[in-house]
Design a protein around this motif. Sequence first.
Motif, mmCIF file in Angstrom:
data_model
loop_
_atom_site.group_PDB
_atom_site.id
_atom_site.type_symbol
_atom_site.label_atom_id
_atom_site.label_comp_id
_atom_site.label_asym_id
_atom_site.label_seq_id
_atom_site.Cartn_x
_atom_site.Cartn_y
_atom_site.Cartn_z
ATOM 1 N N VAL A 124 0.857 -1.180 0.000
ATOM 2 C CA VAL A 124 0.000 0.000 0.000
ATOM 3 C C VAL A 124 0.894 1.231 0.000
ATOM 4 N N ARG A 125 0.661 2.121 -0.954
ATOM 5 C CA ARG A 125 1.431 3.364 -1.023
ATOM 6 C C ARG A 125 0.620 4.448 -0.334
ATOM 7 N N PRO A 126 1.293 5.271 0.432
ATOM 8 C CA PRO A 126 0.551 6.351 1.099
ATOM 9 C C PRO A 126 0.016 7.353 0.057
ATOM 10 N N ALA A 127 -1.094 7.915 0.386
ATOM 11 C CA ALA A 127 -1.707 8.891 -0.516
ATOM 12 C C ALA A 127 -0.873 10.167 -0.524
ATOM 13 N N VAL A 128 -0.743 10.777 -1.695
ATOM 14 C CA VAL A 128 0.007 12.021 -1.833
ATOM 15 C C VAL A 128 -0.995 13.171 -1.771
ATOM 16 N N PRO A 129 -0.755 14.142 -0.862
ATOM 17 C CA PRO A 129 -1.674 15.294 -0.798
ATOM 18 C C PRO A 129 -1.681 16.056 -2.127
ATOM 19 N N GLU A 130 -2.823 16.694 -2.410
ATOM 20 C CA GLU A 130 -2.949 17.435 -3.660
ATOM 21 C C GLU A 130 -2.001 18.607 -3.669
ATOM 22 N N GLY A 131 -1.477 18.881 -4.791
ATOM 23 C CA GLY A 131 -0.580 20.009 -4.946
ATOM 24 C C GLY A 131 0.885 19.613 -4.819
ATOM 25 N N GLU A 132 1.162 18.485 -4.237
ATOM 26 C CA GLU A 132 2.553 18.011 -4.110
ATOM 27 C C GLU A 132 2.853 17.083 -5.259
ATOM 28 N N PRO A 133 4.051 17.220 -5.830
ATOM 29 C CA PRO A 133 4.392 16.258 -6.878
ATOM 30 C C PRO A 133 4.656 14.893 -6.258
ATOM 31 N N GLU A 134 4.297 13.880 -6.981
ATOM 32 C CA GLU A 134 4.518 12.518 -6.474
ATOM 33 C C GLU A 134 6.014 12.207 -6.547
ATOM 34 N N PRO A 135 6.605 11.737 -5.435
ATOM 35 C CA PRO A 135 8.035 11.431 -5.465
ATOM 36 C C PRO A 135 8.310 10.248 -6.391
ATOM 37 N N ARG A 136 9.491 10.246 -6.974
ATOM 38 C CA ARG A 136 9.857 9.164 -7.881
ATOM 39 C C ARG A 136 10.213 7.892 -7.128
#
Length: 183
Positions: free
Chosen positions: A150-162
């Motif tokens: 399970v990957r943690p959700a990324v808050p809106e506005g933040e780029p998804e880390p590679r």
Amino acid sequence: MSPRDPSLRLIRAAVFGMACVVVSAGGHLLAGGGAIAPWALALGAAASLSLALVLGGRERGREGVLAATAGTQMLLHLLFAQTSAHVVVPDHGHPRPGMIVAHLTVALLTGWWLYRGESSVWTLLRLWSAPSPRLPRLLAAAPVLLPSPVRPAVPEGEPEPRGRRELAAVVHRRGPPAPSRAG
């Protein structure tokens, strides 16, 4: 391979015979008994191997292995004392209390070592020949599906880390540390 297999019996007998001959010849030389003729070593090895083949038809207990080792050690001592090229220590061929204690001590230690090895071989053979009740059940079991990570959700506005989120703040530096100035 079964316990009655002739090749296994020969291997066990060879280990017993060679251990007895090497320990007896080494003790004879260290005690100053002189050089042992090669034919006497061969005769001692053949006699030890023959005794072990006769006794090696079944598993022997601790007492049996210790008695066979002590008896073989004493016979080899007599053979080597009578056939030595020269005798450095006077009365080496006659048993003295110190010599008997030394031979019995070495025979007990060697016998214990041989008994533990013999016991291990027989235990391995019993385990190898016994059917495993769990193996068929393990082979017949349905494959277990592992859940996907399970990957943690990324808050809106933040780029998804590679990469992985835990390693985002790690600093990588190459080479040795920079020299510091002493104060």
